[in-house]
Write an enzyme that holds these catalytic residues in place. Structure first.
Site, PDB file in Angstrom:
ATOM      1  N   SER A 141       4.758  93.404  46.150  1.00 13.87           N
ATOM      2  CA  SER A 141       3.441  93.015  46.655  1.00 13.87           C
ATOM      3  C   SER A 141       2.933  91.828  45.859  1.00 13.87           C
ATOM      4  CB  SER A 141       2.454  94.186  46.504  1.00 13.87           C
ATOM      5  OG  SER A 141       1.118  93.772  46.747  1.00 13.87           O
ATOM      6  N   TYR A 154      -2.535 100.506  41.026  1.00 11.85           N
ATOM      7  CA  TYR A 154      -1.656 100.019  42.087  1.00 11.85           C
ATOM      8  C   TYR A 154      -0.987  98.724  41.658  1.00 11.85           C
ATOM      9  CZ  TYR A 154       0.115  98.032  46.392  1.00 11.85           C
ATOM     10  OH  TYR A 154       0.944  97.460  47.334  1.00 11.85           O
TER      11      TYR A 154
END
Length: 254
Positions: A141, A154
């Site tokens: 990501s 995260y």
């Protein structure tokens, strides 16, 4: 591309589903995994019907180390000839400042995004090493490149994915195994709905005023990576919507 076998985690929706269909369209036989058995079985039947490839659905949770081991070790011999490993299973859970974080959410992300990826890799990669051939693609990501407000854990898990990917590339260099990653920016799948624990309004707000990436965009990146010549490895593809500059700067319409 010649007939290959791809092992893809997290294929019951989003990126994983699109990647599975794209690789099937390229003639790959598939091992697909996920936690939702009915969806997995339906997906397997649809792919077989549309593309005429072989599909082996395996319903399990990548967070369970022993189940991961048993699942890979019990594969029929012909399914152990794995050419592509797509570590796609992952999620975000919650978006709060670290001092207010839900520890259960933290553990869910760490167990899935980091430990789950490691478990599957640990049991599949040795099969590639035996054959001195293979390709690992980790779905990371933009959060693995830059941190954003309330993204703390995260972002940490995706930074870990990027570090693991770089380490894999060094360790597997002598084994003739390619290692790549894909780092998407804002992408509209079930991602935000899961992050906000089913709150559709909050999930929709993430993409308000922009045209986000979609699952097919990530499948495009996978196709590009796996169709390069044998002497070429794509280390990482970082892609964002046009209106996203980094993890938290957007230009929104309206």
């Amino acid at each position: 591309m010649s007939t290959k076998t791809a092992f893809i985690t997290g294929t019951t929706s989003g990126f994983g589903l699109a990647i599975a269909n794209r690789l099937a369209s390229l003639g790959c036989n598939l091992i697909i995994t996920g936690r939702r058995r009915e969806r997995l079985e339906t997906e397997a039947a649809d792919i077989r019907s549309h593309y005429g490839v072989e599909v082996l659905p395996l319903c399990f949770d990548v967070r369970d180390r022993e189940v991961c081991r048993q699942t890979v070790e019990s594969l029929p011999e012909r399914w152990k000839q794995i050419d592509l490993l797509i570590n796609n299973a992952g999620l975000a859970a919650g978006a709060t400042p670290v001092q207010d974080g839900d520890i259960d959410d933290w553990e869910r992300m760490i167990d899935t995004n980091v430990k789950g990826l490691l478990y599957i890799s640990r049991f599949v990669i040795p099969l590639m090493v035996k054959r001195k051939s293979g390709h690992v693609i980790n779905i990371s990501s933009i959060a693995g490149v830059e941190v954003y407000p309330s993204g703390n854990v995260y972002c940490a898990t995706k930074h870990a994915v990027n570090a693991i990917t770089k380490g894999m590339r060094i360790d597997l260099l002598k084994e003739n195994i390619k290692v790549s990653s894909i780092s998407p920016g804002a992408a509209e799948t079930e991602f935000s709905l899961v992050r906000y624990h089913g709150d559709q309004e909050k999930a929709d707000a993430v993409y308000k005023g922009i045209v986000p990436l979609n699952a097919e965009d990530i499948a495009d990146a996978v196709e590009f990576i796996v169709t390069r010549p044998p002497h070429v490895n794509i280390n990482d593809i970082l892609l964002t919507p046009v209106r996203q500059a980094n993890t938290y700067v957007y230009h929104r319409e309206g």
